[in-house]
Design a protein around this motif. Structure first.
Motif, PDB file in Angstrom:
ATOM      1  N   LYS A  49       0.738  -1.202   0.090  1.00  0.00           N
ATOM      2  CA  LYS A  49       0.009   0.091   0.016  1.00  0.00           C
ATOM      3  C   LYS A  49       1.023   1.182  -0.084  1.00  0.00           C
ATOM      4  N   LEU A  92      -1.136   4.374  -1.291  1.00  0.00           N
ATOM      5  CA  LEU A  92      -2.481   4.306  -0.385  1.00  0.00           C
ATOM      6  C   LEU A  92      -2.367   4.479   0.821  1.00  0.00           C
ATOM      7  N   VAL A 147      -2.076   8.565  -5.992  1.00  0.00           N
ATOM      8  CA  VAL A 147      -2.275   7.175  -6.291  1.00  0.00           C
ATOM      9  C   VAL A 147      -2.135   6.919  -7.922  1.00  0.00           C
ATOM     10  N   ASN A 148      -3.200   7.831  -8.729  1.00  0.00           N
ATOM     11  CA  ASN A 148      -3.279   7.579 -10.090  1.00  0.00           C
ATOM     12  C   ASN A 148      -2.302   8.048 -10.890  1.00  0.00           C
ATOM     13  N   ILE A 180       1.307   2.408 -10.986  1.00  0.00           N
ATOM     14  CA  ILE A 180       1.473   1.303 -10.209  1.00  0.00           C
ATOM     15  C   ILE A 180       0.121   0.805  -9.870  1.00  0.00           C
ATOM     16  N   VAL A 181      -0.139  -0.444 -10.413  1.00  0.00           N
ATOM     17  CA  VAL A 181      -1.568  -0.763 -10.034  1.00  0.00           C
ATOM     18  C   VAL A 181      -1.312  -2.084  -8.861  1.00  0.00           C
ATOM     19  N   TYR A 182      -2.201  -1.941  -8.128  1.00  0.00           N
ATOM     20  CA  TYR A 182      -2.449  -2.601  -6.689  1.00  0.00           C
ATOM     21  C   TYR A 182      -3.598  -3.570  -6.863  1.00  0.00           C
ATOM     22  N   PHE A 187      -5.692  -6.318  -5.390  1.00  0.00           N
ATOM     23  CA  PHE A 187      -6.270  -6.965  -3.973  1.00  0.00           C
ATOM     24  C   PHE A 187      -6.303  -8.338  -3.957  1.00  0.00           C
ATOM     25  N   GLU A 216      -9.135 -10.212  -3.275  1.00  0.00           N
ATOM     26  CA  GLU A 216     -10.144 -10.267  -4.111  1.00  0.00           C
ATOM     27  C   GLU A 216     -10.154  -9.702  -5.202  1.00  0.00           C
ATOM     28  N   ALA A 217     -10.865 -10.228  -6.232  1.00  0.00           N
ATOM     29  CA  ALA A 217     -10.809  -9.670  -7.784  1.00  0.00           C
ATOM     30  C   ALA A 217     -11.318  -8.193  -7.548  1.00  0.00           C
ATOM     31  N   LEU A 218     -12.242  -7.811  -6.950  1.00  0.00           N
ATOM     32  CA  LEU A 218     -13.112  -6.651  -6.820  1.00  0.00           C
ATOM     33  C   LEU A 218     -13.271  -6.048  -8.035  1.00  0.00           C
ATOM     34  N   ALA A 248      -5.787  -4.887 -14.913  1.00  0.00           N
ATOM     35  CA  ALA A 248      -4.515  -4.358 -14.489  1.00  0.00           C
ATOM     36  C   ALA A 248      -3.358  -4.152 -15.758  1.00  0.00           C
TER      37      ALA A 248
END
Lengths: 289, 242
Positions: free
Chosen positions: B46, B51, B71-72, B76-78, B80, B82-84, B146
């Motif tokens: 994070k 984040l 963040v945007n 860099i893509v985070y 999670f 869960e797939a969310l 992603a």
């Protein structure tokens, strides 16, 4: 096994009776009354009461006025609540702060209406303060915020009563639907805060809350005590208008009161059907754009 | 060097979660970060994603500090655990989300999304909504979403933790294939030893906020504290028992 089955069946019947019986009985009675088929001065089937009600400009005006007040109140409450939840996320994690929001919910509508009357009327608290501070020349110059033509007092009271509930509700949706994580993910994928809000947070929130918002519009639209204390005779909200008609000395007006109530019911039902479909389309188009 | 962490420290309520963490991630490299629950893995990711803010230290992307970048804007893509997947968007729109946010032309979005849908074998599912997908399918869409924006670094927080063994193995293979194909550097957090060894070009281990990066997999396997020896012992005993 059989006993359990019978018990569940019985519970279902009781549930259906509680839900359907009063509603259907009330609806049927109103329908019969409005067509002259029952009541003290019933003269048999007639369309007279419906013709008079449907051509009554003030009845339609009352429905329109009620709808406007309800929609504006719910709209303002929703945005206040959403703003609070988004901006005070950390404060809501504190127990005392979270509990504080429940306080306004304890007040009955009449008390809140009287409070608004005492505070915002021409002779109320703010009027006197404004006069003492020299903002207005005389107390009467204070803007008309209660018993006014636009229903500002009614909307103010409704907002004060509705926004605490919405705040709790939206906060719960945020937690249950993992909206904070969706927002973080969206920004991580390159979306700005604004894009995240319009394309992710709001549509998810809307999906979960549209029914509740609609129920609150209906709830505010049908409020009685608040418009009675803070409203006017013209324009008048629909519920006090119906009650006025039903309780007049002229018994001939009672069928019209029932016809008006059914007309109001019809408008509410149409409203639910139309808005639920159109808002889904709106957000779909927005996310497609 | 793609990503560099210098002396990252973080505490929550005066309890240290990360202590002077240093890490270097090269281009097209995947580092598996092994660690138990509460070891500071998620906090580390994070902080890199922006984040969370570290108490001290700095994060460099292509030799430039990104600590104050939003963040945007980090590229860099985070991902999670869960797939969310965004529940109101179908598979196509979920994958296209990042490209739409970057205002890429609609025709280009369409061709890129179609291509990646083919890669993850979900071309027939493009108009389906997340509720209509299985766990493995959801993770594939999350991956595609992603990877399609070609981030500088991909951060994965135990992405296969909730999947069954078979789906998990398929996902690991797909991940390795796509990550090489798109040339993406990644930090892959897991608590599964085998997964870490299979996915990572290099292994790092985090324990009570202290990160140790091994030079190569051999060093890691030979380290008595790595847990590999216990794993081998366990399987040997099982075989003897049988």
């Amino acid at each position: 096994m059989n006993l359990k089955f019978t018990y569940t069946k019985l519970l279902r019947v009781i549930f259906l009776m509680l839900i359907l019986l009063p509603t259907l009985a009330g609806f049927t009675y109103a329908l019969l009354y409005s067509f002259g088929l029952t009541g003290l001065l019933s003269e048999g089937f007639t369309l007279k009461h419906w013709t008079e009600t449907l051509s009554d400009f003030y009845a339609w005006k009352s429905i329109g006025f009620s709808l406007m007040i309800a929609m504006i109140s719910v709209f303002i409450s929703f945005w206040i609540s959403l703003f609070l939840v988004l901006k005070l996320t950390k404060d809501f994690q504190k127990k005392w702060f979270h509990r504080l929001i429940f306080v306004p919910l304890c007040f009955p509508a009449t008390v809140m209406a009287l409070y608004v009357l005492q505070t915002f009327s021409k002779s109320g608290f703010f009027s006197r303060i404004s006069y003492q501070l020299g903002f207005i020349d005389q107390i009467e110059s204070f803007p008309e915020l209660t018993n006014d033509a636009y229903g500002i007092g009614i909307m103010l009271t409704s907002v004060l009563m509705v926004f605490p509930f919405f705040t709790i509700y939206i906060k719960n949706i945020f937690d249950a639907e993992k909206l904070n994580e969706y927002q973080q993910l969206s920004q991580s994928l390159g979306a700005s805060s604004l894009q995240t809000f319009w394309k992710i947070s709001l549509p998810i929130l809307w999906r979960k809350s549209k029914l509740t918002l609609m129920l609150y519009i209906i709830f505010v639209m049908g409020s009685y005590e608040v418009p009675l204390l803070l409203g006017r005779q013209n324009p008048q909200m629909i519920t006090p208008r119906i009650v006025d008609k039903a309780q007049r000395f002229n018994l001939q007006d009672i069928p019209q009161a029932y016809a008006m109530a059914l007309m109001y019911l019809g408008v509410v039902l149409i409203l639910i059907l139309v808005t639920s479909a159109s808002f889904v389309q709106f957000f779909k188009r927005k996310s497609d754009a | 060097m793609r990503l560099e962490l210098k002396n990252i420290s973080k505490s929550f309520q005066q309890k240290p979660v990360l202590s002077s963490v240093n890490l270097q991630l090269n281009e097209n490299q995947v580092i598996s970060v092994l660690g138990k629950s509460g070891s500071g893995k998620t906090s580390l990711l994070k902080i890199i994603a922006g984040l969370e803010k570290p108490d001290s230290g700095d994060v460099f992307l292509n030799q430039k500090s990104i600590l104050n970048k939003k963040v945007n804007q980090r590229q860099i893509v985070y991902l999670f655990q869960e797939a969310l997947l965004f529940p109101h968007l179908n598979v196509f729109d979920n994958i296209a989300f990042g490209l739409q946010a970057q205002k890429v032309e609609a025709t280009e979005i369409e061709s890129r999304v179609k291509a990646i849908l083919k890669e993850i074998a979900l071309s027939d599912h493009s108009s389906k909504f997340p509720l209509q997908l299985s766990g493995g399918e959801k993770q594939r869409v999350a991956f595609a979403r992603a990877i399609i924006i070609e981030p500088q670094v991909l951060l994965l927080d135990e992405p296969f933790g909730a999947l069954d063994v078979e789906t998990r193995e398929n996902m690991q293979k797909l991940f390795l294939k796509l990550i090489k194909q798109y040339g993406i550097s990644a930090l892959f957090v897991t608590h599964d030893l085998k997964e870490a060894l299979m996915i990572g070009d290099q292994i790092a281990k985090i324990d009570h906020g202290h990160l140790r990066t091994y030079q190569n997999k051999k060093d890691f396997i030979q380290d008595e504290k790595s847990g590999v020896k216990e794993e081998i012992d366990f399987w040997t005993k099982i075989q003897e028992f049988e």
